[in-house]
Enzyme design. Sequence first.
Site, mmCIF file in Angstrom:
data_model
loop_
_atom_site.group_PDB
_atom_site.id
_atom_site.type_symbol
_atom_site.label_atom_id
_atom_site.label_comp_id
_atom_site.label_asym_id
_atom_site.label_seq_id
_atom_site.Cartn_x
_atom_site.Cartn_y
_atom_site.Cartn_z
ATOM 1 N N GLU A 187 0.811 -1.221 0.000
ATOM 2 C CA GLU A 187 0.000 0.000 0.000
ATOM 3 C C GLU A 187 0.847 1.276 0.000
ATOM 4 O O GLU A 187 0.437 2.315 0.506
ATOM 5 C CB GLU A 187 -0.966 -0.002 1.188
ATOM 6 C CG GLU A 187 -1.958 -1.153 1.145
ATOM 7 C CD GLU A 187 -3.101 -1.002 2.135
ATOM 8 O OE1 GLU A 187 -3.057 -0.075 2.963
ATOM 9 O OE2 GLU A 187 -4.040 -1.823 2.071
ATOM 10 N N GLU A 231 -5.278 -9.041 1.167
ATOM 11 C CA GLU A 231 -5.998 -8.638 2.383
ATOM 12 C C GLU A 231 -7.475 -8.467 2.055
ATOM 13 O O GLU A 231 -7.827 -7.725 1.135
ATOM 14 C CB GLU A 231 -5.484 -7.303 2.954
ATOM 15 C CG GLU A 231 -4.134 -7.347 3.623
ATOM 16 C CD GLU A 231 -3.762 -6.002 4.240
ATOM 17 O OE1 GLU A 231 -4.681 -5.235 4.641
ATOM 18 O OE2 GLU A 231 -2.556 -5.697 4.321
#
Length: 427
Positions: free
Chosen positions: A163, A276
């Site tokens: 991220e 995720e």
Amino acid sequence: MAQQNIVPRLPIQTLLQLLRFLTSTTRLRLTILLTFFSILSPVISSSATSTTRSYPSSHPVSSTIQKGFNYASTTDFSSNFTMARSLNFTSARLYTMIEPSTTADPISAIPAAISTNTTLLLGLWASAGSDAFSSELSALESAISTYKQPFVNLIVGISVGSEDLYRYGSQQQTQTQNPGVNADTISSYVDRTREVLHNTENGIAEDVPIGHVDTWGIWRDFPGIETVIEKIDWIGMNTFPYWQSNDDNSPSNGKSLFDEAYQATLKFKKEVWITETGFPVLGNRSGESTPSTNNAQKYWRDVGCGELFGSVNTWWYTLQDEGSTGSEPSFGIVGKNGSVLFDLSCKGVGKQSDDDDTETSSASSSTSSGANPQTGAGTATTTLASATANAAAGSRWKWRWRSADISPLARSSRVVKLLASATFFYI
């Protein structure tokens, strides 16, 4: 009187004998030709295959579908890997290669994985600058040198960052510790990682596939994302419908929002791994989503059982949450006392058979990492099953064709054999 040219006429028996002779001769020649190619073909194939070139930007990925959880660096890895294995989750995703409170010592997850036979999706933290990333690479080199083949055999992939583009494109870029990086930096980090893997002893890790993990909105429209796509072998997608408060993110719509996120990553024709996803059991309301064990179980069954487990490489978020008092929101499927918080059975849902059903069990406490908000909106138009097939057609099959043992030269020899066989049987 002029002499006439007389063409001798052969008896019909003579013509038939001549035809049989020619036919038998042709068969003999074809038999010899067919035998010759049968002997020569393996040699041609072997020779041609030895010159087949693998492409550094498209390494093969594991044919075994992975199913695991995400783990923070402060986790009691041995205990948690054992707990996860009792639930039939045999893979672990890490965020860093460095053991806490050290400069570049390999993370303790590695010996725990070797002892519990847990596969690893390694992570190289990439949001803290070039020097910090160099330390990650040093830890990776040290780990391969120390644990050698038993460690490499467990690596299913390496994620360069997690991220980082999301952080760079949001207000978090003002942070001094982990501001994130842009697409060009991630691309350069991928090149540095490939060089390290290539230079391992006897090249034992040079074929490990490399990817990058980010939120699905980043894969959809981040500026310059194509430069990252060109460098990596797989896409790691994080998505949490719970955080999409601007959409209809009610528990009944969670599967549709997940499908939308998955679809948004397919345009690049790279294999997508779900790195995720999950639903909180505890926390504040976000849009139409209310954390609860019932809603978490619904998302588990709709998305995990119904679409992911056994079909797509998946690292669920998460086994347990970090801290003795828990985090808000809490995504852990196992409570602090080690008990499973809801029924994890996949019976009657999706592609999971009775033998593959997750079994509930007691386990000890552990820690995990926190989730990040997601971005993006739209309407899903493709189911995960069909989307997976389309993505595989774009990347997985290209690799298999390049690495196949049937080169153009070998294929030519097989064509000649086929023609010779057909002619033989026709005659």
